[in-house]
Design a protein around this motif. Sequence first.
Motif, PDB file in Angstrom:
ATOM      1  N   GLU A  27      25.961   8.794  27.951  1.00 47.04           N
ATOM      2  CA  GLU A  27      24.642   9.380  28.189  1.00 47.04           C
ATOM      3  C   GLU A  27      23.860   9.508  26.894  1.00 47.04           C
ATOM      4  N   GLN A  28      24.509   9.939  25.837  1.00 45.79           N
ATOM      5  CA  GLN A  28      23.846  10.055  24.540  1.00 45.79           C
ATOM      6  C   GLN A  28      23.382   8.693  24.048  1.00 45.79           C
ATOM      7  N   ARG A  29      24.188   7.671  24.289  1.00 44.05           N
ATOM      8  CA  ARG A  29      23.828   6.305  23.898  1.00 44.05           C
ATOM      9  C   ARG A  29      22.601   5.822  24.684  1.00 44.05           C
ATOM     10  N   ARG A  30      22.552   6.136  25.977  1.00 44.35           N
ATOM     11  CA  ARG A  30      21.394   5.751  26.790  1.00 44.35           C
ATOM     12  C   ARG A  30      20.133   6.450  26.295  1.00 44.35           C
ATOM     13  N   ASN A  31      20.246   7.704  25.925  1.00 42.96           N
ATOM     14  CA  ASN A  31      19.077   8.437  25.423  1.00 42.96           C
ATOM     15  C   ASN A  31      18.551   7.808  24.134  1.00 42.96           C
ATOM     16  N   ARG A  32      19.460   7.422  23.255  1.00 44.85           N
ATOM     17  CA  ARG A  32      19.050   6.777  22.002  1.00 44.85           C
ATOM     18  C   ARG A  32      18.364   5.437  22.278  1.00 44.85           C
ATOM     19  N   VAL A  62      27.977   9.644   9.992  1.00 47.98           N
ATOM     20  CA  VAL A  62      28.050   8.323  10.621  1.00 47.98           C
ATOM     21  C   VAL A  62      27.757   8.380  12.120  1.00 47.98           C
ATOM     22  N   MET A  63      27.916   9.534  12.740  1.00 52.43           N
ATOM     23  CA  MET A  63      27.590   9.664  14.158  1.00 52.43           C
ATOM     24  C   MET A  63      26.093   9.538  14.418  1.00 52.43           C
ATOM     25  N   SER A  64      25.283   9.723  13.381  1.00 54.32           N
ATOM     26  CA  SER A  64      23.831   9.597  13.526  1.00 54.32           C
ATOM     27  C   SER A  64      23.379   8.146  13.541  1.00 54.32           C
ATOM     28  N   ALA A  65      24.239   7.231  13.141  1.00 46.20           N
ATOM     29  CA  ALA A  65      23.896   5.805  13.221  1.00 46.20           C
ATOM     30  C   ALA A  65      23.537   5.474  14.664  1.00 46.20           C
ATOM     31  N   THR A  66      22.426   4.801  14.846  1.00 46.09           N
ATOM     32  CA  THR A  66      21.913   4.564  16.193  1.00 46.09           C
ATOM     33  C   THR A  66      22.953   3.927  17.103  1.00 46.09           C
ATOM     34  N   GLY A  67      23.749   3.021  16.576  1.00 45.72           N
ATOM     35  CA  GLY A  67      24.738   2.327  17.389  1.00 45.72           C
ATOM     36  C   GLY A  67      26.121   2.935  17.341  1.00 45.72           C
ATOM     37  N   SER A  68      26.253   4.190  16.926  1.00 48.04           N
ATOM     38  CA  SER A  68      27.562   4.823  16.814  1.00 48.04           C
ATOM     39  C   SER A  68      28.333   4.740  18.125  1.00 48.04           C
ATOM     40  N   TRP A 126      19.161   7.783  14.081  1.00 50.97           N
ATOM     41  CA  TRP A 126      18.552   7.483  15.374  1.00 50.97           C
ATOM     42  C   TRP A 126      17.132   8.018  15.491  1.00 50.97           C
ATOM     43  N   TRP A 127      16.755   9.003  14.691  1.00 52.53           N
ATOM     44  CA  TRP A 127      15.449   9.663  14.778  1.00 52.53           C
ATOM     45  C   TRP A 127      14.368   9.024  13.902  1.00 52.53           C
ATOM     46  N   HIS A 128      14.722   8.122  13.018  1.00 51.40           N
ATOM     47  CA  HIS A 128      13.788   7.634  11.995  1.00 51.40           C
ATOM     48  C   HIS A 128      13.210   6.266  12.375  1.00 51.40           C
ATOM     49  N   PHE A 129      11.867   6.174  12.361  1.00 51.93           N
ATOM     50  CA  PHE A 129      11.178   4.933  12.723  1.00 51.93           C
ATOM     51  C   PHE A 129      10.046   4.650  11.738  1.00 51.93           C
ATOM     52  N   THR A 130       9.830   3.357  11.469  1.00 50.98           N
ATOM     53  CA  THR A 130       8.738   2.918  10.604  1.00 50.98           C
ATOM     54  C   THR A 130       7.806   2.021  11.406  1.00 50.98           C
ATOM     55  N   TYR A 131       6.525   2.250  11.269  1.00 45.78           N
ATOM     56  CA  TYR A 131       5.550   1.489  12.045  1.00 45.78           C
ATOM     57  C   TYR A 131       5.269   0.127  11.412  1.00 45.78           C
ATOM     58  N   GLY A 132       5.464  -0.916  12.187  1.00 40.45           N
ATOM     59  CA  GLY A 132       5.047  -2.257  11.801  1.00 40.45           C
ATOM     60  C   GLY A 132       5.733  -2.834  10.594  1.00 40.45           C
TER      61      GLY A 132
END
Length: 260
Positions: free
Chosen positions: A214-219, A202-208, A238-244
């Motif tokens: 500082e970690q939140r700012r980096n995300r 659950v710590m990997s959730a982008t809004g954790s 936080w690392w996973h993105f989908t284009y468009g």
Amino acid sequence: MVAVGGRLVRSVALTVCLGVLLAPAGAATRAPHQRLPSGFVHLREVDASIVQDIRYATPSNFTGSVVPGYAVGECILLEAAARALAQVQADLRPRDLGLKVYDCYRPARAVKAFVDWVGRGAGAELGPYWPRTTRGGLVAAGYISSDSNHSRGVAVDLTLVRLDAAAPAGTGSTTAPCNGPAEVRRHDGSLDMGTSFDCFDVMSATGSREITAEQRRNRQLLVSAMAGRGFRNYRREWWHFTYGGARGATKPEDVPVQGR
């Protein structure tokens, strides 16, 4: 040679046989290079400055083995996604920051291998990459799926690195929990995002709210940079993105990841 009309000529069949016999060892069984799916490109051909650390082509991933379908560690994407990623890289450069990709196109056989791997795990088993969720529960928790936009070439896993810093060797313990303190968990020199890549927690959730300011700012810096060029973040990772939001724009592919 065979006699035809009083002349000796070379037998085509004999020539073919001799060619096979005299060919270099292994040449007869060498598989032809498999082309990329239509519309896909190697990221290096679009922007070679983006760091590539394709984890599934090595044993340094949550399965502990090279994943089926990864013949080499190369980032392959739908061309539109690759060009958008190059724009993100250009946007970050004035800040002396850049991208590091962990995974791009993922063959369908690799997606299946992940699901099969979960199924082979004991129900109560915990591990460095899943410190608070049992291995058997990773599919239900939304960390591993039987269908992935990675196989469509429009999803990418990545982080931020500093351009003015030499790429350091990995530090920390490979057996430490992926959600542990930065000085203990496995770290690859990228900006500290609060967890390592592929941390099924659950710590990997982008809004954790379990991470530092500082970690939140980096995300948020990563999310903003990617959103500016059409990439949507997956809230659990936080690392996973989908284009468009291009789900379904292309069908899942299963061509192995190969070099250029």
